[in-house]
Design an enzyme around this catalytic site. Structure first.
Site, PDB file in Angstrom:
ATOM      1  N   ASP A  67       1.904  -9.301  -2.381  1.00 56.64           N
ATOM      2  CA  ASP A  67       2.845  -8.325  -2.928  1.00 56.64           C
ATOM      3  C   ASP A  67       4.292  -8.611  -2.544  1.00 56.64           C
ATOM      4  O   ASP A  67       4.568  -9.465  -1.683  1.00 56.64           O
ATOM      5  CB  ASP A  67       2.445  -6.909  -2.482  1.00 56.64           C
ATOM      6  CG  ASP A  67       2.072  -6.837  -0.995  1.00 56.64           C
ATOM      7  OD1 ASP A  67       2.474  -7.735  -0.230  1.00 56.64           O
ATOM      8  OD2 ASP A  67       1.379  -5.899  -0.613  1.00 56.64           O
ATOM      9  N   ASN A 136      -3.996   4.713   4.692  1.00 53.19           N
ATOM     10  CA  ASN A 136      -4.623   5.474   3.600  1.00 53.19           C
ATOM     11  C   ASN A 136      -5.596   4.614   2.792  1.00 53.19           C
ATOM     12  O   ASN A 136      -6.008   4.979   1.707  1.00 53.19           O
ATOM     13  CB  ASN A 136      -3.554   6.066   2.680  1.00 53.19           C
ATOM     14  CG  ASN A 136      -2.692   4.989   2.020  1.00 53.19           C
ATOM     15  OD1 ASN A 136      -2.930   3.797   2.200  1.00 53.19           O
ATOM     16  ND2 ASN A 136      -1.694   5.400   1.258  1.00 53.19           N
ATOM     17  N   HIS A 138      -4.956   1.575   1.578  1.00 51.57           N
ATOM     18  CA  HIS A 138      -4.411   0.665   0.572  1.00 51.57           C
ATOM     19  C   HIS A 138      -4.639  -0.787   0.958  1.00 51.57           C
ATOM     20  O   HIS A 138      -4.695  -1.148   2.126  1.00 51.57           O
ATOM     21  CB  HIS A 138      -2.934   0.976   0.246  1.00 51.57           C
ATOM     22  CG  HIS A 138      -1.914   0.576   1.265  1.00 51.57           C
ATOM     23  ND1 HIS A 138      -1.046   1.478   1.837  1.00 51.57           N
ATOM     24  CD2 HIS A 138      -1.584  -0.631   1.776  1.00 51.57           C
ATOM     25  CE1 HIS A 138      -0.247   0.839   2.660  1.00 51.57           C
ATOM     26  NE2 HIS A 138      -0.543  -0.456   2.640  1.00 51.57           N
ATOM     27  N   GLU A 143      -2.228   1.667  -3.872  1.00 55.99           N
ATOM     28  CA  GLU A 143      -2.350   2.969  -3.219  1.00 55.99           C
ATOM     29  C   GLU A 143      -3.573   3.719  -3.747  1.00 55.99           C
ATOM     30  O   GLU A 143      -4.122   3.360  -4.798  1.00 55.99           O
ATOM     31  CB  GLU A 143      -1.084   3.795  -3.494  1.00 55.99           C
ATOM     32  CG  GLU A 143       0.207   3.155  -2.977  1.00 55.99           C
ATOM     33  CD  GLU A 143       0.363   3.237  -1.447  1.00 55.99           C
ATOM     34  OE1 GLU A 143      -0.624   3.579  -0.757  1.00 55.99           O
ATOM     35  OE2 GLU A 143       1.465   2.960  -0.956  1.00 55.99           O
TER      36      GLU A 143
END
Ligand SMILES: N[C@@H]1[C@@H](O)[C@H](O)[C@@H](COP(=O)(O)O)O[C@@H]1O
Length: 245
Positions: A67, A136, A138, A143
């Site tokens: 990313d 979380n 990801h 996400e």
């Protein structure tokens, strides 16, 4: 998923580096998928030390990063391109032309997403993808709620991710709100995945990954459907986990 439990961050880094070095030595033309974040930094350090001491060569290796922040060029010290150059590429004998990271400043970001996805495919796909995990769940910058069918795409970063990553910036306002990331389907196409998990802050995520169901609300859970995943996790990350159930 195979889980290797180690003592702490240093041991995780050591084990992960050994794992990668063996692959590179056996397959000098390997396509490595690489991650940023704090987790793999120790591993990269050991790869550099090993390259310098033992001469493991990366001349024929190709890399694809997961990313990049939108709006940051490779010269920006907070970009993932800069990070990778500093933390790894500058210190290996790798040909920088064979290190690929999505461009966060492409004129047409949608075209850039397509280009990146095709680039990976044209090279025969990722052989070994290194992954970290967000608190979380990801992976990359996918996400919670991201489609499991997603290819490389643009994402709005979750407020919790912006907060977590603010430590790398002067202040939270400077953290970009958007990123371009390999999709979940892109990641799942890798032939093999090595997930690194360290620290108490990832304990909850580790529990959800190990015991929870496969759901788009916890992106990493998809890894349960991949045939070849190795997790190297430290004691703080796996505390309380029933590994041999
Ligand atoms: N985009 C990156 C991910 O690729 C990384 O795996 C994750 C965990 O980061 P860290 O290793 O710093 O905990 O969050 C970041 O936002």
């Amino acid at each position: 998923m195979k889980l290797i439990e180690v003592k702490d961050y240093n041991e995780m880094s050591q084990k992960a580096a050994e794992y990668i070095i063996e692959k590179v030595r056996n397959h000098p033309r390997i396509n490595l998928g690489l991650a940023t974040g704090g987790t793999p930094v120790g591993t990269y350090k050991i790869l550099i030390e090993d390259h310098q001491k033992n001469g493991t060569s990366y001349q024929e290796v190709t890399t694809f990063n997961l990313d990049e922040y939108i709006g940051l060029s490779g010269n920006n010290p907070n970009s993932y391109r800069y990070f990778m150059n500093e933390k790894l590429f500058n210190h290996l004998d790798i040909n920088k032309n064979n290190t690929f990271i999505p461009s966060g400043v492409a004129e047409d970001i949608q075209t850039e997403c397509l280009r990146y996805e095709q680039l990976i495919a044209q090279h025969g796909g990722v052989d070994l993808q290194i992954l970290g995990i967000g608190q979380n769940g990801h992976i990359g910058f996918n996400e919670p709620g991201t489609s499991f069918e997603s290819n490389t795409h643009v994402v709005d970063l979750a407020p919790s991710t912006i907060k977590a990553n603010a430590r790398f910036f002067d202040n939270e306002e400077e953290v970009p709100t958007k990123a371009i990331t390999m999709g979940i389907a892109t990641i799942m196409k890798s032939k093999e995945i090595l997930l690194l998990v360290s620290g108490e802050s990832k304990n909850d995520a580790m529990h959800k990954l190990w015991n929870g169901e496969v759901t788009e609300s916890f992106p990493a859970s998809i890894l349960k459907n991949h045939p070849y995943v190795t997790i190297i996790a430290d004691q703080a990350a796996v505390a309380g986990l029933k590994i041999h159930s």
